[in-house]
Design an enzyme around this catalytic site. Structure first.
Site, PDB file in Angstrom:
ATOM      1  N   ARG A 146       0.801  -1.245   0.000  1.00  0.00           N
ATOM      2  CA  ARG A 146       0.000   0.000   0.000  1.00  0.00           C
ATOM      3  C   ARG A 146       0.822   1.278   0.000  1.00  0.00           C
ATOM      4  NH1 ARG A 146      -4.221  -2.702  -1.730  1.00  0.00           N
ATOM      5  NH2 ARG A 146      -5.400  -3.844  -0.160  1.00  0.00           N
TER       6      ARG A 146
ATOM      7  N   ASN B   6      -0.444  -1.923  -7.391  1.00  0.00           N
ATOM      8  CA  ASN B   6      -1.627  -1.043  -7.352  1.00  0.00           C
ATOM      9  C   ASN B   6      -1.535  -0.017  -6.231  1.00  0.00           C
ATOM     10  OD1 ASN B   6      -1.988  -2.969  -5.347  1.00  0.00           O
ATOM     11  ND2 ASN B   6      -4.210  -3.018  -5.564  1.00  0.00           N
TER      12      ASN B   6
ATOM     13  N   ASP C   8      -2.450  -6.856 -11.468  1.00  0.00           N
ATOM     14  CA  ASP C   8      -3.031  -7.145 -10.160  1.00  0.00           C
ATOM     15  C   ASP C   8      -4.544  -7.226 -10.204  1.00  0.00           C
ATOM     16  OD1 ASP C   8      -2.709  -7.694  -7.444  1.00  0.00           O
ATOM     17  OD2 ASP C   8      -3.209  -5.641  -6.934  1.00  0.00           O
TER      18      ASP C   8
ATOM     19  N   HIS D   4      -3.804 -11.891 -12.820  1.00  0.00           N
ATOM     20  CA  HIS D   4      -5.045 -11.920 -12.042  1.00  0.00           C
ATOM     21  C   HIS D   4      -6.102 -12.302 -13.066  1.00  0.00           C
ATOM     22  CE1 HIS D   4      -8.041 -10.149  -9.070  1.00  0.00           C
ATOM     23  NE2 HIS D   4      -8.760 -10.321 -10.157  1.00  0.00           N
TER      24      HIS D   4
ATOM     25  N   HIS E 275      -3.513 -16.285  -7.071  1.00  0.00           N
ATOM     26  CA  HIS E 275      -4.644 -16.677  -6.218  1.00  0.00           C
ATOM     27  C   HIS E 275      -5.715 -17.565  -6.864  1.00  0.00           C
ATOM     28  CE1 HIS E 275      -6.329 -13.233  -8.211  1.00  0.00           C
ATOM     29  NE2 HIS E 275      -5.762 -12.343  -7.434  1.00  0.00           N
TER      30      HIS E 275
ATOM     31  N   ASN F 221     -11.471 -11.108  -3.292  1.00  0.00           N
ATOM     32  CA  ASN F 221     -11.519 -11.340  -4.713  1.00  0.00           C
ATOM     33  C   ASN F 221     -10.262 -12.075  -5.145  1.00  0.00           C
ATOM     34  OD1 ASN F 221     -12.296 -11.235  -7.354  1.00  0.00           O
ATOM     35  ND2 ASN F 221     -11.385  -9.224  -7.721  1.00  0.00           N
TER      36      ASN F 221
ATOM     37  N   ASP G 259      -1.698 -12.909  -0.623  1.00  0.00           N
ATOM     38  CA  ASP G 259      -2.555 -11.830  -1.144  1.00  0.00           C
ATOM     39  C   ASP G 259      -2.898 -10.859  -0.001  1.00  0.00           C
ATOM     40  OD1 ASP G 259      -4.030 -10.217  -2.793  1.00  0.00           O
ATOM     41  OD2 ASP G 259      -5.588 -11.689  -3.235  1.00  0.00           O
TER      42      ASP G 259
ATOM     43  N   HIS H 114      -6.761  -3.301   4.778  1.00  0.00           N
ATOM     44  CA  HIS H 114      -7.753  -2.225   4.632  1.00  0.00           C
ATOM     45  C   HIS H 114      -8.043  -1.625   5.998  1.00  0.00           C
ATOM     46  CE1 HIS H 114      -8.588  -2.832   0.446  1.00  0.00           C
ATOM     47  NE2 HIS H 114      -8.923  -4.097   0.625  1.00  0.00           N
TER      48      HIS H 114
END
Lengths: 313, 425
Positions: free
Chosen positions: B64, B94, B152, B179, B232, B278, B305, B309
């Site tokens: 992040r 990302n 991603d 992804h 994933h 996801n 993964d 958050h």
């Protein structure tokens, strides 16, 4: 028997006895609406807030009238889901509501599970007035009350529910409720409107309306929610009405004394022809009338259910 | 500086080693692995009852940073990595700005070197701004330190762009991490499509959204003879496609995450947003297929993964919650749980956390070979503990495993011969 639910989040959590108690209680409240002074003191001093995050006139008005007839102080808040965009979270909304010390919050929300979220975090009772595509318990209960009045019983009946099952909270709640009281449920719609595994909720699934209606005691039509269909669920409303609309001819396949129900608002000429909607078998306005009684019963029962003898007599 | 780790069970799947050995670290490198190593001036770590394994490598984390430091930054993320036993992580692009250029790659490496808790391998974007429209400067990013590229959470929907990306990346021997998801089939789904979604009244994401996209990407990798790493994997169908492609000799590797072999869609009941991710949690049949895929090597990598958050982004209605959970501090015990349940051998489990990920992205490490950088993890496989999300090293708390009773844990993490984490008693 006692009613042990603090919240009304869905029919799934209720027993057959709970449902019957609610219907019986609603019966006893029905005549309040027939009096010249349509008010009993049962919930005097209680505060009921109707919080509607999704547009609704029928259900909101019905809950409001129910509260007022029981002498509760009712307040309506219409918060569009855009309030979320404006920044207030559901948690903040809940905290603000709690600070006003309501006894009961009646909530409609476009997100499935939103009333559960509120119930987990707050002290007041929560009544789910429709959450996303999940449940609409008061609608199912008023449907059952109407069926019971018209048919005298629910056990053993065959009820066909036709339309957009995928997006219908009414269908889910009715499947649970009808199953619990011993009715046989049929669900019908085009493949795009039948969600995976729906039969496991306890229903037979049909993709032809004629098959679903044949021999049914009750035909319950669902509104085609045009705003939800996008471009991929249906080729056109015209085609939908041809293959899934309830016409007088199709009603002839049902039992001669079958009743026709619709949670409203109706799309005349789409899921139901006017001839059927206005015909002798329709009980659509009885449903609306019963809605007030059922909601009175729910408000009363989650408040603890005292003083029924005084108030309903 | 020297460290001597004694009495441990040394497990180095890359070389088939599983023996009671001592490990001597000298000058930041593995100096000796053997019995009765004698040295006078080394710091001694008694690893009796413990596993001594190559430093764990997680090739799918979101640090992040830059841009979303309120969720995590390189410092806190690598601290969480070290606490989970990881000596190296590969971080997704990302961020804001997106890591689609050399400058951002350099920023990440610079900050990682300052933090020093774990090695950080940046993964660049395939396309500029993750928009799926035009290729980013893959060669320049590789030169700057990117070990792979991926868009991603934004699958490359356009077939030709994916084809060209694979062809171009092949020239730089840069693996493309895919992804794989057909967004047109995802629609506005928020959980796995199936009976649970029907019951909860939530929009479903069908398994075919993953499987059809994996099929396309695998076929394109075969067509272009390029390296593809499928991120994933969550479905039986994807495992089967990858298994068949590998049998044909395709240059394909694949990972899954602990939640896909531990939880099913049932975790969503109660509208728990910590079960929203996801790809979504799938059925028990998919879970079984994932475990089979790990056991037979189709899935050679366990990656977390790790997706931190803020609580405000999870404490909302299910539909509105962001996807993802943190995973750096739970991956190891959840993987050991798989061993305990007999789904995977201990050696294969450690391989999925060490040599497997190293091979997938051609990273250094993943083995205890003499002369290699001294990245070592010491694991107490018997230690029992309860996960307290508040006690974690990550800046975020979004885990569905809160209050879970876990067994096994890293007690010491060593990066380049430096102890970066030690479990205090």
């Amino acid at each position: 028997m006692a009613f042990n639910h603090k919240h009304i989040l869905g029919i799934e959590q209720m027993s057959a006895e709970d449902i019957t108690l609610i219907l019986d209680t609603a019966e006893s409240f029905k005549d309040v609406s027939l009096r010249s002074i349509k008010k009993v003191p049962t919930l005097r001093g209680k505060t009921v807030i109707n919080v509607f995050f999704e547009a609704s006139t029928r259900t909101r008005t019905s809950f409001e009238i129910a509260g007022k007839r029981l002498s509760a102080d009712t307040v309506n808040i219409s918060a569009s889901t855009s309030a979320v965009v404006k920044g207030e979270t559901l948690e903040d909304t809940a905290k603000n509501l709690e600070a006003m010390k309501p006894d009961i919050i009646v909530m409609r929300h476009s997100c499935s599970g939103a009333p559960h979220y509120l119930a987990e975090r707050c002290d007041f009772s929560v009544i789910n007035a429709g959450d996303g595509a999940h449940e609409h318990p008061s609608q199912a209960l008023l449907d059952l009350l109407t069926i019971r009045q018209k048919k005298g019983h629910i056990e053993g009946l065959t009820v066909a529910i036709i339309g957009d099952i995928t997006h219908s909270r009414v269908a889910r709640s009715n499947v649970y409720a009808l199953n619990k009281l011993g009715a046989e449920v049929r669900l019908c719609g085009p493949g795009t409107m039948l969600p995976p595994g729906i039969e496991r909720l306890g229903a037979q699934v049909f993709d032809r309306i004629d098959d679903a209606v044949s021999g049914a005691d009750v035909v319950m039509m669902l509104r085609i929610q045009q705003e939800r269909q996008g471009k991929t669920m249906l080729p056109s409303l015209r085609e939908y009405s041809m293959f899934y609309g309830l016409t007088p001819d199709r009603m002839k396949l049902a039992k001669p004394d079958a009743i026709v129900m619709h949670p409203g608002p109706m799309n005349r000429g789409v899921e139901i022809s006017s001839a059927v909607a206005d015909g002798p078998q329709n009980v659509i306005l009885d449903q609306v009338e019963n809605g007030v009684a059922v909601r009175m019963a729910l408000l009363y029962l989650v408040s603890g259910g005292e003083k029924l003898e005084d108030s309903a007599q | 500086m020297k460290i001597l780790i004694t009495n441990g069970r040394v497990l180095d799947p890359a070389h088939g080693i599983d023996e009671k050995f001592d490990v001597l670290i000298e000058d930041n490198r593995i100096a000796q692995v053997g019995t009765d190593i004698q040295t006078a001036d080394a710091e001694k770590i008694d690893a009796a009852g413990c596993l001594v394994v190559p430093g764990l490598i997680d090739i799918h984390v979101h640090l992040r940073d830059p841009g979303f430091e309120y969720k995590e930054d390189i410092e806190s993320g690598t601290r969480a990595a070290a606490a989970g036993g990881f000596t190296a992580v590969a971080c997704m692009p990302n961020t804001s700005p997106v890591n689609d250029n050399k400058a951002t790659t350099q920023y990440i490496l610079h900050k990682a070197a300052q933090a020093g808790h774990a090695k950080v391998y940046p993964v660049g974007a395939i396309t500029k701004g993750l928009k799926g429209e035009s290729l980013a400067e893959l060669g320049d990013m590789k030169q700057a330190g990117c070990v792979a590229v991926t868009d991603d959470g934004h699958p490359v929907s356009h077939g030709e762009i994916m084809r060209r990306a694979l062809e171009y990346a092949r020239s730089f021997d840069l693996p493309i991490v895919s992804h794989s998801e057909d967004l047109s089939l995802v629609g506005d789904g928020v959980m796995n499509d199936g009976f649970v979604a029907t019951e909860l009244g939530l929009r479903g994401i069908p398994w075919v959204a993953e499987v059809s996209a994996v099929a396309r990407d695998v076929m394109l990798a075969e067509y272009t003879n390029a390296r593809l790493h499928v991120a994933h994997v969550s479905t039986r169908g994807a495992v089967e496609i990858i298994r068949a492609a590998k049998a044909r000799g395709a240059r394909v590797t694949a990972e899954t995450a602990p939640h896909y072999f531990t939880l099913t869609e049932d975790a969503v009941r109660g509208y728990d947003t910590h079960a929203k991710m996801n790809p979504p949690l799938r059925t028990s049949d998919d879970l079984e297929a994932i475990r089979e895929g790990l056991a037979d090597g189709t899935l050679s990598v366990i990656a977390t993964d790790h997706a931190p958050h803020h609580p405000d982004e999870k404490n909302v209605e299910f539909n509105l919650a962001l996807n993802g959970i943190i995973g750096l501090e739970t991956a190891l015990p959840l993987t050991l749980r798989l061993v305990e349940e007999g789904a995977l051998s201990l050696s294969d489990a450690i391989a999925c956390l060490t040599s497997g990920p190293a091979a997938a992205l051609s990273l250094p490490g993943g083995t205890l070979e003499v002369g290699r950088p001294a990245d070592v993890t010491i694991i107490d496989p018997e230690i029992k503990w309860t996960l307290d999300p508040q006690a974690g090293q990550s800046r975020s708390r979004n885990t569905p495993f809160g209050d879970w009773k876990l067994k096994g844990r890293a007690i010491c993490t060593i990066v380049d011969g430096r102890i970066t984490y030690r479990l205090s008693d």
